[in-house]
Design a protein around this motif. Structure first.
Motif, PDB file in Angstrom:
ATOM      1  N   THR A  16       7.992   2.901  -1.228  1.00  0.00           N
ATOM      2  CA  THR A  16       8.008   2.055  -2.417  1.00  0.00           C
ATOM      3  C   THR A  16       7.483   0.661  -2.065  1.00  0.00           C
ATOM      4  O   THR A  16       7.319   0.316  -0.888  1.00  0.00           O
ATOM      5  CB  THR A  16       9.443   1.940  -2.963  1.00  0.00           C
TER       6      THR A  16
ATOM      7  N   LYS B  69      -1.867   7.165   5.501  1.00  0.00           N
ATOM      8  CA  LYS B  69      -2.748   8.307   5.251  1.00  0.00           C
ATOM      9  C   LYS B  69      -3.004   9.063   6.560  1.00  0.00           C
ATOM     10  O   LYS B  69      -2.884  10.287   6.621  1.00  0.00           O
ATOM     11  CB  LYS B  69      -4.061   7.804   4.638  1.00  0.00           C
TER      12      LYS B  69
ATOM     13  N   THR C 162       9.275   7.848  -1.749  1.00  0.00           N
ATOM     14  CA  THR C 162       9.116   8.976  -2.664  1.00  0.00           C
ATOM     15  C   THR C 162       8.121   9.991  -2.101  1.00  0.00           C
ATOM     16  O   THR C 162       7.586   9.802  -1.006  1.00  0.00           O
ATOM     17  CB  THR C 162       8.605   8.486  -4.034  1.00  0.00           C
ATOM     18  N   ASP C 163       7.848  11.016  -2.881  1.00  0.00           N
ATOM     19  CA  ASP C 163       6.834  11.995  -2.478  1.00  0.00           C
ATOM     20  C   ASP C 163       5.457  11.353  -2.334  1.00  0.00           C
ATOM     21  O   ASP C 163       4.609  11.851  -1.600  1.00  0.00           O
ATOM     22  CB  ASP C 163       6.746  13.134  -3.501  1.00  0.00           C
ATOM     23  N   GLU C 164       5.235  10.260  -3.042  1.00  0.00           N
ATOM     24  CA  GLU C 164       3.957   9.536  -2.958  1.00  0.00           C
ATOM     25  C   GLU C 164       3.924   8.565  -1.788  1.00  0.00           C
ATOM     26  O   GLU C 164       2.886   7.997  -1.478  1.00  0.00           O
ATOM     27  CB  GLU C 164       3.673   8.770  -4.262  1.00  0.00           C
TER      28      GLU C 164
ATOM     29  N   THR D  36       0.404  10.606   7.926  1.00  0.00           N
ATOM     30  CA  THR D  36       0.805  11.786   7.153  1.00  0.00           C
ATOM     31  C   THR D  36      -0.015  13.004   7.564  1.00  0.00           C
ATOM     32  O   THR D  36       0.532  14.094   7.764  1.00  0.00           O
ATOM     33  CB  THR D  36       0.652  11.509   5.639  1.00  0.00           C
TER      34      THR D  36
END
Length: 184
Positions: free
Chosen positions: A135, A173, A130-132, A176
């Motif tokens: 999963t 983190k 997802t955008d977060e 990204t």
């Protein structure tokens, strides 16, 4: 000590090809994968030998390549994404082969890395991103594959938890941020 990644171009005004960006991401992904393999050892998980350690690094590399593909899903076209991920995986395979030959001796480690990548790509395709970020099943699969690579010893029993709760989120983190910086 924090791992320093190279996520800025020296000549920012120059346009970069997707192959160059893929190579730069691969360079940083290699460093992140090795760092997380070292971290597992520092958390008292045990490796039998260098081949086992490299198998763990390979799982982190594959995870990162597939995460980058998902991160960029809406940012670039399918063809651009395919070109970037292919360049990244081929560069990761080069890093993997060079280091495997250095530690384990002569052999065709590149082909086995690419075959494992292709197999894992099919497996991870079943899991959401997802955008977060990834999963739970996406992260758990990484932990499971690392546990399989490390063996079923009692010492490594909880490695899935370490990977899912600590190492993978930190890795993502940093990855990204690197991807974002290299595209800006």
């Amino acid at each position: 000590m924090a791992l320093r990644l190279k996520s800025q171009w020296h000549k920012e005004e120059s346009e970069r090809s997707l192959e160059e960006i893929g190579g730069a991401i691969a360079f940083n992904a290699w460093r992140l994968g090795v760092d997380k393999a070292i971290n597992l050892h520092s958390q008292h998980f045990a490796y039998r030998d260098d081949a086992q350690r490299l198998a763990v690094v390979a799982e982190y590399l594959i995870f990162q390549a597939l995460a980058v593909e998902r991160m960029l899903y809406e940012s670039i076209t399918d063809e651009q994404r395919r070109e970037l991920v292919t360049a990244m995986v081929l560069k990761l395979a080069d890093h993997y082969e060079e280091n495997s030959q250095s530690l384990l001796g002569a052999g065709d480690y590149r082909t086995s890395f690419i075959e494992t990548f292709n197999q894992r790509a099919g497996e991870y395709a079943e899991f959401g991103y997802t955008d977060e970020g990834p999963t739970y099943p996406f992260l758990r699969h990484l932990g499971y594959e690392i546990q399989q690579a490390m063996g079923d010893s009692q010492v490594n029993r909880w490695v899935i938890d370490q990977v899912m709760d600590s190492d993978a989120p930190e890795l993502l983190k940093q990855l990204t941020r690197t991807v974002k910086n290299l595209f800006s």
